[in-house]
Design an enzyme around this catalytic site. Structure first.
Site, PDB file in Angstrom:
ATOM      1  N   CYS A 156      21.609  25.890 -70.656  1.00  0.00           N
ATOM      2  CA  CYS A 156      20.498  26.841 -70.512  1.00  0.00           C
ATOM      3  C   CYS A 156      20.513  27.590 -69.185  1.00  0.00           C
ATOM      4  O   CYS A 156      19.601  28.369 -68.902  1.00  0.00           O
ATOM      5  CB  CYS A 156      19.158  26.130 -70.696  1.00  0.00           C
TER       6      CYS A 156
ATOM      7  N   HIS B 247     -15.091 -24.707 -50.489  1.00  0.00           N
ATOM      8  CA  HIS B 247     -13.642 -24.492 -50.420  1.00  0.00           C
ATOM      9  C   HIS B 247     -12.997 -25.384 -49.358  1.00  0.00           C
ATOM     10  O   HIS B 247     -11.880 -25.883 -49.544  1.00  0.00           O
ATOM     11  CB  HIS B 247     -13.378 -23.002 -50.119  1.00  0.00           C
TER      12      HIS B 247
ATOM     13  N   CYS C  13     -15.953 -20.001 -37.421  1.00  0.00           N
ATOM     14  CA  CYS C  13     -15.274 -20.717 -38.502  1.00  0.00           C
ATOM     15  C   CYS C  13     -14.414 -19.776 -39.329  1.00  0.00           C
ATOM     16  O   CYS C  13     -14.364 -18.572 -39.101  1.00  0.00           O
ATOM     17  CB  CYS C  13     -16.306 -21.421 -39.384  1.00  0.00           C
TER      18      CYS C  13
ATOM     19  N   CYS D  89      20.641  18.189 -67.519  1.00  0.00           N
ATOM     20  CA  CYS D  89      19.515  19.078 -67.241  1.00  0.00           C
ATOM     21  C   CYS D  89      18.208  18.297 -67.326  1.00  0.00           C
ATOM     22  O   CYS D  89      17.976  17.560 -68.286  1.00  0.00           O
ATOM     23  CB  CYS D  89      19.522  20.227 -68.256  1.00  0.00           C
TER      24      CYS D  89
ATOM     25  N   CYS E 143      44.217  -1.585 -91.772  1.00  0.00           N
ATOM     26  CA  CYS E 143      44.266  -0.701 -90.600  1.00  0.00           C
ATOM     27  C   CYS E 143      43.861  -1.446 -89.331  1.00  0.00           C
ATOM     28  O   CYS E 143      44.393  -1.188 -88.257  1.00  0.00           O
ATOM     29  CB  CYS E 143      43.360   0.513 -90.810  1.00  0.00           C
TER      30      CYS E 143
END
EC number: 2.3.2.31
Length: 435
Positions: free
Chosen positions: A289, A408, A381, A266, A224
């Site tokens: 509904c 840092h 600063c 819905c 098929c």
């Protein structure tokens, strides 16, 4: 005395003939020594094409193809002079055999007796049985006049049942598992005629439904191929049952709706029924509904004049709207209908102002990494101490250690190395390069 003996001999001959018929055809019905009835099967080896006309006989309304016809009922009555001096009286009853064929067949049975003037019932029955296999010489294409719908239904039902009985007594090899089964444990597909065992088909089609592979619910025989049509709902129900078939119908219907841009679902989680809307219209009513809701925001219907409640990221909405304005104006109009044009314009202005403010902060200020407060440095600063107590870098916004905040700026690896007292211009260059 001679006549009495002849009559007695006749009765013995008839009795013996009927006993023989009873043994040969156990299904025959006999009543005394002078009446009998037997159903003659009409199973042909050729296809017969039966066409039926409309009630006014102006057109052909339907053509059916069958190989099995309802049984022909053969009745016979034996007179006292049978078998030597008088033939049996034959009655042939059939809902589908034309009267002309019945008369011809009856005449042929009388002719059999005329040739021998003796016991003829067996020969008569076998004669009818033999020509029943060719439908009593009827043409393979026949046209019935109008008003024969009941006959059409009767022939179709009989042919279907006869084919089913033939199928059930045969043996078949399943083309999936290759085991051999009785026909009662197999299923034959209507369109192509391929046969597989019910167990293999049930397992395969159940998996297809559960996995959403609806296009694969078709014949699984390799002959098929992929272009085979899907099974009919009636066939599918015969294989997997009512419950799974109903589930398949629901899922297939939902998939079909999902491909329709005018169908929305819905918002009620327990329903999810479809609703068809007109493009640009807000109102939608669930077909399942009857819940009325807004097709744009999915909320309970709030009227055409009330805009949808804005939820989520307004910036994304503005970006979408501006993109639609440039590339898809019809979708921009849809957003205006949904939220109202004045609200959209106000959001666009607000987002633009926010973007300008963010640019200023990027170039001239910094946000505290803890509380998000904007801090502007006027002098001093780049070590910032926010009102919330957080120490952070004015240049990059990184947290600084309260015990040693200047590490840092002294770390060669840091992006802010040596920039503790960076000017406003240096801050802007830093922001352009690092953010």
């Amino acid at each position: 005395m001679l006549e009495v003996e002849v009559e007695s001999d006749n009765k013995h001959l008839v009795a013996d003939e009927l006993i023989a018929l009873q043994s040969i055809y156990p299904e025959i019905h006999l009543d005394g020594n002078n009446y009998g009835r037997l159903n003659i099967p009409v199973n042909t080896e050729s296809d017969y094409f039966l066409s039926f006309k409309s009630p006014d006989e102006s057109t052909l309304t339907d053509t059916i193809v069958v190989r099995h016809f309802p049984d022909l009922v053969m009745e016979f009555f034996l007179p006292e002079a049978y078998p030597f001096n008088s033939p049996p009286t034959f009655f042939l009853k059939s809902s589908w055999l034309p009267l002309k064929q019945k008369r011809v067949l009856t005449s042929s049975l009388i002719k059999l007796w005329n040739e021998i003037h003796d016991c003829v019932l067996f020969d008569a029955i076998e004669h009818v049985r033999s020509i029943a296999t060719i439908a009593f010489h009827l043409p393979t294409e026949m046209v019935f006049p109008g008003g024969f719908d009941d006959l059409k239904k009767e022939i179709l039902a009989f042919d279907k049942n006869a084919k089913l009985l033939e199928f059930q007594i045969r043996k078949f090899q399943c083309n999936v598992c290759f085991d051999e089964f009785n026909g009662t444990d197999c299923f034959q597909l209507t369109r192509c005629g391929h046969v597989s065992c019910q167990s293999c088909l049930r397992d395969y089609y159940t998996m297809c439904i559960q996995e959403g592979m609806f296009s694969q619910i078709k014949c699984i025989d390799l002959d098929c191929g992929k272009d085979a049509p899907v099974l009919t709902l009636k066939e599918l129900e015969s294989i997997v049952g009512v419950q799974l078939t109903n589930r398949y119908k629901e899922l297939e219907e939902k998939r079909r709706y999902e491909n329709d841009s005018n169908i929305i679902f819905c918002p009620r989680s327990f329903c999810q029924g479809p609703s068809k809307r007109d493009p640009g219209q807000k109102l939608a009513i669930c077909q399942k509904c009857d819940f009325a809701f807004c097709s744009f925001c999915q909320a309970t219907w709030h009227g055409d004049l009330s805009p949808c409640k804005l939820e989520g990221d307004s910036k994304k909405l503005v970006e979408m709207y501006l993109n639609y304005q440039e590339n898809e104006p019809e979708k921009a109009l849809e957003l205006e209908k949904r939220y109202g044009k004045r609200i959209i314009d106000r959001l666009v202005e607000q987002v633009k102002n926010d973007e300008e403010a963010e640019k200023w902060v990027l170039l001239n200020g910094q946000r505290c990494p803890t509380c998000d407060r904007v801090v502007e440095r006027i002098d001093g600063c780049c070590h910032m101490n926010c009102l919330c107590g957080t120490h952070f870098c004015f240049l990059c916004g990184a947290y600084l250690m309260e015990q040693n905040p200047y590490k840092h700026f002294n770390d060669p690896v840091s992006s802010c190395y040596g920039m503790l007292f960076a000017s406003a211009a240096e801050k802007q260059r830093f922001s352009e390069n690092w953010t």
